[in-house]
Scaffold this motif. Structure first.
Motif, PDB file in Angstrom:
ATOM      1  N   VAL A   1       0.900  -1.138  -0.176  1.00 52.73           N
ATOM      2  CA  VAL A   1       0.092   0.024  -0.045  1.00 52.73           C
ATOM      3  C   VAL A   1       0.840   1.065   0.005  1.00 52.73           C
ATOM      4  CG1 VAL A   1      -1.681   1.386   1.334  1.00 52.73           C
ATOM      5  CG2 VAL A   1      -1.951  -1.186   1.063  1.00 52.73           C
ATOM      6  N   ALA A   2       1.859   1.341   0.738  1.00 55.51           N
ATOM      7  CA  ALA A   2       2.389   2.645   1.302  1.00 55.51           C
ATOM      8  C   ALA A   2       3.793   2.850   0.764  1.00 55.51           C
ATOM      9  CB  ALA A   2       2.494   2.923   2.545  1.00 55.51           C
ATOM     10  N   ARG A   3       4.613   1.756   0.547  1.00 56.45           N
ATOM     11  CA  ARG A   3       6.019   1.836   0.141  1.00 56.45           C
ATOM     12  C   ARG A   3       6.386   2.885  -1.071  1.00 56.45           C
ATOM     13  NH1 ARG A   3      10.785   0.898   2.642  1.00 56.45           N
ATOM     14  NH2 ARG A   3       9.899  -0.902   3.316  1.00 56.45           N
ATOM     15  N   LYS A   4       5.762   2.558  -2.070  1.00 57.88           N
ATOM     16  CA  LYS A   4       5.860   3.577  -3.493  1.00 57.88           C
ATOM     17  C   LYS A   4       5.538   4.834  -2.974  1.00 57.88           C
ATOM     18  CE  LYS A   4       4.722   3.737  -8.145  1.00 57.88           C
ATOM     19  NZ  LYS A   4       4.265   3.174  -9.272  1.00 57.88           N
ATOM     20  N   LEU A   5       4.343   4.936  -2.339  1.00 57.08           N
ATOM     21  CA  LEU A   5       3.967   6.508  -2.034  1.00 57.08           C
ATOM     22  C   LEU A   5       4.677   7.299  -1.298  1.00 57.08           C
ATOM     23  CD1 LEU A   5       0.084   7.533  -1.505  1.00 57.08           C
ATOM     24  CD2 LEU A   5       1.762   8.076   0.159  1.00 57.08           C
ATOM     25  N   VAL A   6       5.392   6.373  -0.180  1.00 55.50           N
ATOM     26  CA  VAL A   6       6.260   7.334   0.600  1.00 55.50           C
ATOM     27  C   VAL A   6       7.579   7.474  -0.387  1.00 55.50           C
ATOM     28  CG1 VAL A   6       7.709   7.206   2.738  1.00 55.50           C
ATOM     29  CG2 VAL A   6       5.457   6.267   2.679  1.00 55.50           C
ATOM     30  N   SER A   7       7.691   6.810  -1.122  1.00 54.28           N
ATOM     31  CA  SER A   7       9.342   6.887  -1.967  1.00 54.28           C
ATOM     32  C   SER A   7       8.971   8.080  -2.865  1.00 54.28           C
ATOM     33  CB  SER A   7       9.392   5.610  -2.582  1.00 54.28           C
ATOM     34  OG  SER A   7       9.802   4.400  -1.762  1.00 54.28           O
ATOM     35  N   GLU A   8       7.622   8.366  -3.256  1.00 53.76           N
ATOM     36  CA  GLU A   8       7.534   9.230  -4.223  1.00 53.76           C
ATOM     37  C   GLU A   8       7.344  10.756  -3.536  1.00 53.76           C
ATOM     38  OE1 GLU A   8       3.971   8.347  -6.783  1.00 53.76           O
ATOM     39  OE2 GLU A   8       5.342   7.020  -7.927  1.00 53.76           O
ATOM     40  N   ALA A   9       6.965  10.567  -2.367  1.00 56.30           N
ATOM     41  CA  ALA A   9       6.949  11.943  -1.494  1.00 56.30           C
ATOM     42  C   ALA A   9       8.212  12.196  -1.029  1.00 56.30           C
ATOM     43  CB  ALA A   9       6.072  11.640  -0.189  1.00 56.30           C
ATOM     44  N   LEU A  10       9.193  11.747  -1.183  1.00 58.69           N
ATOM     45  CA  LEU A  10      10.630  11.898  -0.900  1.00 58.69           C
ATOM     46  C   LEU A  10      11.018  12.775  -2.030  1.00 58.69           C
ATOM     47  CD1 LEU A  10      11.790   8.872   1.001  1.00 58.69           C
ATOM     48  CD2 LEU A  10      11.503  11.029   2.033  1.00 58.69           C
ATOM     49  N   ILE A  11      10.647  12.645  -3.264  1.00 53.32           N
ATOM     50  CA  ILE A  11      11.272  13.399  -4.280  1.00 53.32           C
ATOM     51  C   ILE A  11      10.087  14.662  -4.805  1.00 53.32           C
ATOM     52  CG2 ILE A  11      12.255  11.371  -5.160  1.00 53.32           C
ATOM     53  CD1 ILE A  11       9.941  11.026  -7.172  1.00 53.32           C
ATOM     54  N   GLY A  12       9.158  14.597  -4.004  1.00 54.56           N
ATOM     55  CA  GLY A  12       8.272  15.980  -4.004  1.00 54.56           C
ATOM     56  C   GLY A  12       6.928  15.771  -4.309  1.00 54.56           C
ATOM     57  N   TYR A  13       6.449  14.506  -4.550  1.00 45.68           N
ATOM     58  CA  TYR A  13       5.032  14.272  -4.640  1.00 45.68           C
ATOM     59  C   TYR A  13       4.351  14.193  -3.410  1.00 45.68           C
ATOM     60  CZ  TYR A  13       6.196  13.398  -9.375  1.00 45.68           C
ATOM     61  OH  TYR A  13       6.465  13.427 -10.740  1.00 45.68           O
ATOM     62  N   ASN A  14       2.849  14.851  -3.016  1.00 44.65           N
ATOM     63  CA  ASN A  14       2.145  14.795  -1.928  1.00 44.65           C
ATOM     64  C   ASN A  14       1.681  13.386  -1.939  1.00 44.65           C
ATOM     65  OD1 ASN A  14       2.692  17.265  -1.160  1.00 44.65           O
ATOM     66  ND2 ASN A  14       0.983  18.268  -2.079  1.00 44.65           N
TER      67      ASN A  14
ATOM     68  N   ILE B   1      -5.742  12.591  11.281  1.00 47.92           N
ATOM     69  CA  ILE B   1      -5.037  12.714  10.163  1.00 47.92           C
ATOM     70  C   ILE B   1      -3.607  13.141  10.651  1.00 47.92           C
ATOM     71  CG2 ILE B   1      -4.533  14.154   8.154  1.00 47.92           C
ATOM     72  CD1 ILE B   1      -7.541  15.035   8.134  1.00 47.92           C
ATOM     73  N   PHE B   2      -2.709  12.031  10.619  1.00 51.72           N
ATOM     74  CA  PHE B   2      -1.315  12.280  10.916  1.00 51.72           C
ATOM     75  C   PHE B   2      -0.529  12.756   9.573  1.00 51.72           C
ATOM     76  CE2 PHE B   2       2.992  10.811  11.647  1.00 51.72           C
ATOM     77  CZ  PHE B   2       3.350  11.241  12.919  1.00 51.72           C
ATOM     78  N   THR B   3       0.204  13.833   9.598  1.00 52.75           N
ATOM     79  CA  THR B   3       0.760  14.160   8.521  1.00 52.75           C
ATOM     80  C   THR B   3       2.261  14.681   8.645  1.00 52.75           C
ATOM     81  OG1 THR B   3      -1.037  15.710   7.936  1.00 52.75           O
ATOM     82  CG2 THR B   3       0.818  16.211   6.802  1.00 52.75           C
ATOM     83  N   ILE B   4       2.930  14.058   7.674  1.00 53.80           N
ATOM     84  CA  ILE B   4       4.414  14.181   7.630  1.00 53.80           C
ATOM     85  C   ILE B   4       4.905  15.262   6.590  1.00 53.80           C
ATOM     86  CG2 ILE B   4       6.716  12.890   7.599  1.00 53.80           C
ATOM     87  CD1 ILE B   4       5.190  10.411   8.163  1.00 53.80           C
ATOM     88  N   TYR B   5       5.525  16.277   7.095  1.00 59.68           N
ATOM     89  CA  TYR B   5       6.025  17.194   6.070  1.00 59.68           C
ATOM     90  C   TYR B   5       7.648  17.319   5.908  1.00 59.68           C
ATOM     91  CZ  TYR B   5       1.646  19.365   8.086  1.00 59.68           C
ATOM     92  OH  TYR B   5       0.352  19.765   8.374  1.00 59.68           O
ATOM     93  N   ILE B   6       7.807  17.009   4.448  1.00 58.08           N
ATOM     94  CA  ILE B   6       9.230  16.718   4.254  1.00 58.08           C
ATOM     95  C   ILE B   6       9.678  18.133   3.287  1.00 58.08           C
ATOM     96  CG2 ILE B   6      10.840  15.213   2.960  1.00 58.08           C
ATOM     97  CD1 ILE B   6       8.580  13.004   3.242  1.00 58.08           C
TER      98      ILE B   6
ATOM     99  N   SER C   1       6.813  18.350   0.298  1.00 57.36           N
ATOM    100  CA  SER C   1       5.851  17.549   0.009  1.00 57.36           C
ATOM    101  C   SER C   1       5.325  17.064   1.567  1.00 57.36           C
ATOM    102  CB  SER C   1       6.387  16.317  -0.700  1.00 57.36           C
ATOM    103  OG  SER C   1       7.231  15.609   0.279  1.00 57.36           O
ATOM    104  N   LYS C   2       4.128  16.436   1.295  1.00 50.92           N
ATOM    105  CA  LYS C   2       3.572  15.942   2.780  1.00 50.92           C
ATOM    106  C   LYS C   2       2.814  14.708   2.707  1.00 50.92           C
ATOM    107  CE  LYS C   2      -0.619  18.756   2.167  1.00 50.92           C
ATOM    108  NZ  LYS C   2      -1.564  19.887   2.659  1.00 50.92           N
ATOM    109  N   ILE C   3       2.797  14.032   3.563  1.00 59.24           N
ATOM    110  CA  ILE C   3       2.219  12.448   3.610  1.00 59.24           C
ATOM    111  C   ILE C   3       0.993  12.800   4.566  1.00 59.24           C
ATOM    112  CG2 ILE C   3       2.173  10.069   3.649  1.00 59.24           C
ATOM    113  CD1 ILE C   3       5.650  10.591   3.318  1.00 59.24           C
ATOM    114  N   ASN C   4      -0.219  12.736   4.151  1.00 53.26           N
ATOM    115  CA  ASN C   4      -1.537  12.518   5.170  1.00 53.26           C
ATOM    116  C   ASN C   4      -1.809  10.979   5.308  1.00 53.26           C
ATOM    117  OD1 ASN C   4      -1.820  15.416   5.218  1.00 53.26           O
ATOM    118  ND2 ASN C   4      -2.795  15.328   3.441  1.00 53.26           N
TER     119      ASN C   4
END
Length: 811
Positions: A74-87, A229-234, A249-252
């Motif tokens: 579910v989350a591995r790819k989404l978090v990897s893309e968040a590290l390069i600037g995608y919400n 809603i737990f948000t990680i701002y990068i 980027s941020k991860i909600n």
């Protein structure tokens, strides 16, 4: 960067149960489809057209899967893309008791049972540790929406920062919650500690109060009564771009409250009220999803509830969105399962447009431009030196240079010189500026002379012109009558007193945009605009000189203050330890100079051996190619001799001179190959030994630096005094690794033992540390609360005891 349309990814996670309805719920062979079958109710008669089977197509089904597998899917790819600037947004939806909170946060009892939020935190900090170029900053926030009221789970009071009421605000960059506290974290343990603090009970005077509201009903003993809603701002800043380029980027990570059927939960009172708010917000969310999935809808009612307003960016906006529909596999919950699967299917039709969030810092842009200017100046200086133009300068002109140019312009206009010396663009600009100033001065003088001799009025002021015509001063065409007579007599008529009075009266009209003399004259042109431009030019030049002088004075004052403060600062120890890279350079120049010299020498020898090894490898490859060519030539000679026969001389002996030469050459090449290969083996052994020496020197240098850094900056001043000769502690009495933990007790030794023998992998150290700190803090708070209650009960503590302050061991 252009946005690429994507659709929302949906997954289904089935809660493990012993009563799984295998005859009603079946999964497809590709593990991406769910089929549900329901038997017809015989009590409704023979004619019964109700639907009994449904089929749903999703992106994946998580049935009897572990937390790790669920996160990887579910989350591995989404978090990897968040590290390069995608919400990114991950949302858990489903009925109450279906496992949404377990999927999102997991359980803190065991490391392997942690959920998406702790694993996402670990992935983010692992990536930031490995990254070298971008400087990454991580911040977190935790928002709760309870009964349409927002609370900050990371704030001690639960309200907004500084008493600010929390509200959802729209801005060009997206949606944010005003008043929500955002906490910077530098390590995984800090983030997990804040997460556990928000999830664990907060023991105050009322034991049982929790940060997140939880209640009990028939279907779930620990039912979440709010949306969280737990948000990680990068934030990533790239040093290669001089801190200009910044990627945000941020991860909600959203844990929705479960939908409830009151007939099954049996809720009453406050729990019933909470269920009404939950179902209402989820129905609004479903309306938003239906509106977004319909391409013909122009308006999407995001403002119907706080939840939908906060999720405006996550649903159909600049975001990668993933939905996890949690369902129960029991037959009694098949209606709720169908509702969750329908919602997931509708979510699949929503398209998003994620884009990399790049920003450019204005201050960084200025620095980059200043650097570019310096580089261009250096390039111009190099070009001038090659062209024998060493006297050219590109700095701003000084007052002396400006005065010299003005003098040259005056002499050029008077005819004293034929040309003006020009060597750069700044001088060209200054020459034109001087010409403009001279022209403005002349126009001002002409205007002043004309105003002293004539009356100037606006030609559009018809009332003034008519009044002058009535007095007989001007004719119908606007010409002065007396002046025309004077011109006819060949003389100039001086202005009369009445005209002087009229001049004072009409001078108020000089601020109009167009002015001219009443009579036509070659000098009667509009000069007021030029006089204004002249005034502006003079003021700007004066201000420039004043600003330049003030800037030089400020620079001198700052330099004097720094020169005075520098000696006093050298003898003071810095309040905070310097950064380790800076201290490491200082250590290599001072205490670690000998180790650093040995390290550099060994490294130089290692590089020389590697270079020699590379040359030998090239030689071996060349010899192999030569041997191959000689073999081919020898085979060709033998083939030719076999076809044409042997050549014999006069004595009848075979002639094989060419083959003999090739055979000898091949033999020599083999000998060279053997010697080169032996040399290569020796070099490899030397390189291995040198590499070990370099590694040993590097480790020695780092270990010595750590000791030096601790002794110089981390050990308290009183401990340093005690460690000096003649102090309270003799050298060697206490090891250096014990100096910083003189107050270590049994609990701390147990903690170190626990770290050394963790039940899981070494990556779980941050997880268990955060859990242990949270447990200790809550145990301490619970003890203090119990003692406070005991003090309030009569007869348990004597009067003398009440007056004495209670003392507790620090946990």
């Amino acid at each position: 960067m252009d946005a690429v349309e994507k659709r929302v990814h949906t997954f289904v996670r089935v809660k493990p149960t012993a009563d799984f309805a295998q005859d009603m719920i079946k999964f497809g062979p590709d593990n991406k489809s769910v089929n549900i079958y329901i038997k017809k109710d015989a009590r409704k008669g023979v004619v019964n057209n109700t639907q009994t089977d449904w089929s749903f197509r999703l992106d994946g089904i998580l049935h009897n899967t572990s937390q790790e597998t669920a996160y990887e899917t579910v989350a591995r790819k989404l978090v990897s893309e968040a590290l390069i600037g995608y919400n990114g947004t991950i949302m858990c939806y489903g009925q109450t008791g279906a496992g949404k909170t377990y999927t999102m946060t997991g359980a803190t009892a065991e490391y392997k049972h942690r959920g998406i939020i702790p694993r996402a935190i670990q992935q983010v900090f692992k990536a930031t540790t490995r990254s070298v170029d971008p400087f990454v900053t991580v911040r977190i926030s935790y928002l709760e929406i309870y009964n349409e009221t927002m609370f900050d789970l990371l704030s001690p009071t639960g309200s907004g920062t500084g008493g600010t009421p929390m509200a959802v605000v729209d801005c060009p960059q997206g949606v944010y919650v005003r008043g929500l506290s955002i906490h910077p974290v530098s390590h995984e343990e800090d983030a997990l500690n804040l997460l556990f603090e928000a999830r664990k009970p907060k023991y105050t005077l009322l034991i049982g109060e929790t940060n997140r509201v939880i209640a009990e009903h028939t279907l779930n003993k620990n039912s979440s009564r709010s949306h969280c809603i737990f948000t990680i701002y990068i934030e990533s800043r790239f040093r290669a771009f001089s801190d200009v380029k910044c990627i945000n980027s941020k991860i909600n990570l959203i844990d929705l409250a479960g939908s409830e059927r009151l007939s099954k939960t049996g809720s009453e009172g406050q729990v019933l009220k909470e269920a009404a708010y939950i179902n209402k917000s989820l129905s609004f969310l479903e309306q938003i999803v239906i509106a977004l999935a319909d391409p013909k809808r122009d308006h999407v009612p995001f403002r119907q509830s706080k939840l939908t307003h906060v999720l405006k960016d996550s649903l159909g906006g600049n975001c990668n969105t993933v939905l996890v529909a949690n369902i129960c596999g029991e037959a009694v919950h098949v209606e709720e399962t169908l509702s969750s699967l329908r919602f997931a299917t509708r979510m699949k039709w929503i398209t998003t447009a994620p884009v990399v969030n790049e920003t450019y810092d204005q201050e960084g842009t200025v620095k980059a431009l200043e650097k570019e200017i310096d580089l261009l100046k250096q390039e111009l200086a190099m070009h001038d030196s090659l062209a024998n133009r060493s006297l050219v300068t590109y700095e701003p002109l000084t007052d002396i240079q400006v005065a010299e140019i003005k003098s040259q312009v005056d002499r050029y206009l008077k005819g004293a010189i034929d040309e003006i010396d020009i060597v750069n663009v700044r001088q060209i600009q200054e020459v034109f500026k001087q010409f403009k100033l001279l022209l403005s001065q002349q126009e001002h003088e002409v205007e002043a002379r004309l105003r002293s001799e004539y009356v100037l009025i606006d030609k559009n002021d018809f009332a003034a012109i008519a009044a002058i015509q009535k007095t007989g001063v001007a004719d119908v065409n606007g010409h002065l009558v007396q002046e025309e007579r004077g011109r006819a007599l060949g003389m100039r008529t001086p202005p009369s007193s009445s005209r002087r009075g009229e001049k004072k009266k009409t001078r108020k009209t000089k601020e109009q945009p167009k002015k001219e003399r009443i009579r036509n004259s070659p000098l009667g042109r509009d000069v007021d605009g030029s006089s204004r431009s002249k005034s502006r030019a003079r003021i700007s030049t004066k201000d420039l000189n004043v600003k330049q002088g003030a800037r030089n004075q400020d620079t001198a004052n700052i330099g004097a203050e720094l020169s005075k403060a520098a000696p006093a600062e050298d003898f003071q120890r810095p309040r905070s330890p310097p950064p380790k890279p800076v201290a490491f350079e200082q250590f290599k120049e001072e205490c670690g100079s000998e180790i650093n010299r040995i390290f550099k020498e060994n490294k130089r020898i290692l590089l020389a051996r590697k270079k020699r090894s590379s040359m030998v490898v090239q030689t071996i490859n060349f010899i192999k190619r030569e041997m191959e060519s000689v073999r081919k030539a020898l085979e060709a000679q033998q083939q030719e001799r076999w076809q044409q026969g042997e050549y014999v001389d006069e004595k009848g002996q075979c002639i094989m001179d060419e083959e003999f030469l090739l055979i000898m050459k091949l033999k020599d090449l083999k000998e060279e190959y053997r010697s080169a290969y032996a040399e290569l083996q020796d070099l490899k052994a030397e390189i291995q030994d040198c590499q070990q020496l370099v590694d040993q020197c590097r480790n020695k240098l780092i270990s010595e630096f750590e000791i030096w850094y601790s002794e110089s900056f981390l050990i308290p001043k009183d401990v340093q005094e005690a460690l000096k000769p003649g102090g309270n502690i003799r050298p060697g009495m206490i090891p250096i690794n014990r100096v910083m933990c003189l107050e270590e007790d049994v609990q701390e030794r147990f903690e170190r033992l626990q770290e050394a023998m963790l039940p899981a992998c070494p990556a779980s150290a941050s997880f268990y540390k955060a859990k242990m700190k949270t447990d200790q803090k809550h145990a301490y708070t619970r003890t203090m609360s119990s003692l406070e209650k005991m003090r309030k009960k009569a007869g348990l503590i004597t009067a003398a005891g009440k007056t004495k302050p209670l003392s507790f061991l620090h946990v």
